[in-house]
Design an enzyme around this catalytic site. Structure first.
Site, PDB file in Angstrom:
ATOM      1  N   GLU A 203       0.839  -1.219   0.000  1.00 33.24           N
ATOM      2  CA  GLU A 203       0.000   0.000   0.000  1.00 33.24           C
ATOM      3  C   GLU A 203       0.870   1.264   0.000  1.00 33.24           C
ATOM      4  OE1 GLU A 203      -2.892  -0.613   3.165  1.00 33.24           O
ATOM      5  OE2 GLU A 203      -3.533  -2.505   2.278  1.00 33.24           O
ATOM      6  N   GLU A 307      -5.131  -8.107  -0.761  1.00 38.05           N
ATOM      7  CA  GLU A 307      -5.951  -7.889   0.442  1.00 38.05           C
ATOM      8  C   GLU A 307      -7.289  -7.383  -0.024  1.00 38.05           C
ATOM      9  OE1 GLU A 307      -4.749  -5.422   3.807  1.00 38.05           O
ATOM     10  OE2 GLU A 307      -2.666  -5.976   3.463  1.00 38.05           O
TER      11      GLU A 307
END
Ligand code: BMA
Length: 383
Positions: A203, A307
């Site tokens: 991320e 995810e």
């Protein structure tokens, strides 16, 4: 009660046998050696990856062309209402089978337990058990800010200080040494290193972490990634890793390469996505999966939804009507290798149903869909 997906299984097995046979005669000599430290390939980040690691990569490509593996973070470590109980798994208790992919995290490595209270020795045991059942393990790292010592969410600048020549370089290398030692110690009883899908510095296009886009430049991020790969692979001789990059959300295909260490440093193109909360987002995620699948394919790589989740499953039929729909959005999105739901910490922070939870039947439907692969449906991924 639980439908086995035998037809799919047979097709996958025949398909892998056919393609692996084709590979065994290829010029790259993929299967020419049983020894882990001989050169096995030219196309992975690690040209000396163990044979099992290389086989995992090849099999992921083949098996998931028209199917997706289901994964869950910390699946066998704890669930809602239990912690560290032999054989337990919320996924298994709900659908009768373990997930195909297990997520783990090395945040707080060097201590006894990780940032979510998972004991590192137990983590190794659960990784071994998953592997012995034919499952696949992936590891992320929410490492503390190496300059302030606060947690991963402290996004004050740190990367410049840990690069070579920086004030905290040596300290950071000792953290990476703990990572390397952990990876090397994940072995079977025969001493065979267990392949790991390694997903560091995730991320990174967001701003929450010290490796995120408000805390370091693209160049610093890329150098951090390259330094990590080179230390693990070249200095520490860790050869059981496939490297995954995983930005969160995506606006277009150019976005993907804004902070990207280069094709020689990445094996798998991941994506994290938590915005799957309204009908428009199904198309948005489907399109993003389409984009990363074609980017990955054009560079000989694999793509994955690294995810995903709807916390507390607030949306009815989320697994079938949202997640499965996005994964099956088009022919490209269907190539997504796996999707990993985040952890089941407690009844206010969970992402897969647990016995008695309202979405159990929907999850069983998701499990029964021929497109999804759980552990019992996996062919041998390591040969
Ligand atoms: C977040 C939350 C946190 C956890 C972290 C690392 O999404 O689940 O509670 O500490 O991931 O696993």
């Amino acid at each position: 009660m639980y439908k086995r997906k035998n037809r799919l299984f047979i097709v996958l097995i025949s398909c892998s046998i056919f393609i692996l046979n084709a590979c065994s005669t290829s010029e790259k000599g993929i299967t020419e050696t049983e020894k882990p430290f001989e050169k096995t390939n030219d196309f992975l980040v690690d040209h000396y990856a163990t044979n099992e690691t290389l086989a995992l990569y090849n099999n992921l490509k083949i098996v998931t062309q028209n199917a997706v593996l289901f994964g869950h973070q910390d699946d066998t470590a704890y669930g809602v209402g239990w912690n560290t109980v032999l054989g337990r798994s919320d996924v298994k208790e709900v659908c009768g089978d373990y997930p195909a992919v297990y997520g783990w995290d090395l945040g707080d490595i060097g201590n006894k337990s990780n940032l979510d209270g998972v004991n590192f020795e137990n983590m190794k045991r659960w990784i071994r058990e998953a592997y012995s059942r034919g499952g696949i393990n992936t590891i992320s790292m929410h490492l503390d800010n190496p300059v302030t010592g606060n947690n991963a969410w402290d996004n004050s600048p740190a990367v410049a200080a840990i690069l070579p020549g920086g004030s905290h370089h040596n300290n950071y290398i000792s953290t990476l040494k703990n990572v390397a030692d952990f990876m090397k110690d994940i072995k079977t009883s025969n001493g065979e290193n267990i392949p790991i899908l390694f997903r560091p510095y995730h991320e990174h296009n967001q701003t929450w972490s010290w490796w995120g886009k408000s805390a370091c430049t693209s160049d610093e991020y890329n150098q951090l990634w390259q330094m990590t790969v080179e230390y693990l692979r070249d200095t520490m001789d860790v050869h059981n890793l496939l490297y995954i990059i995983s930005p969160q959300d995506l606006s277009d295909q150019f976005d993907y390469f804004e902070r990207y260490p280069g094709d020689d440093y990445v094996d798998i193109f991941g994506l994290d996505y938590y915005q799957l909360t309204n009908p428009a987002s199904i198309t948005k995620l489907g399109k993003s999966l389409d984009i990363i699948a074609s980017l990955a394919e054009s560079r000989g790589k694999i793509s994955a939804l690294t995810e995903v989740g709807n916390e507390k499953l607030t949306i009815d039929n989320w697994y079938t009507d949202y997640l499965l729909k996005a994964l099956m959005y088009n022919e490209n999105s269907k190539k997504t290798a796996w999707c990993l739901a985040w952890r089941n910490s407690n009844s206010s922070h969970y992402f897969v149903p647990y016995p008695g939870e309202k979405s159990v039947m929907n999850f069983v439907q998701f499990y029964n869909d021929p497109f999804t692969i759980f552990e019992n449906d996996l062919p041998d991924m390591y040969k």
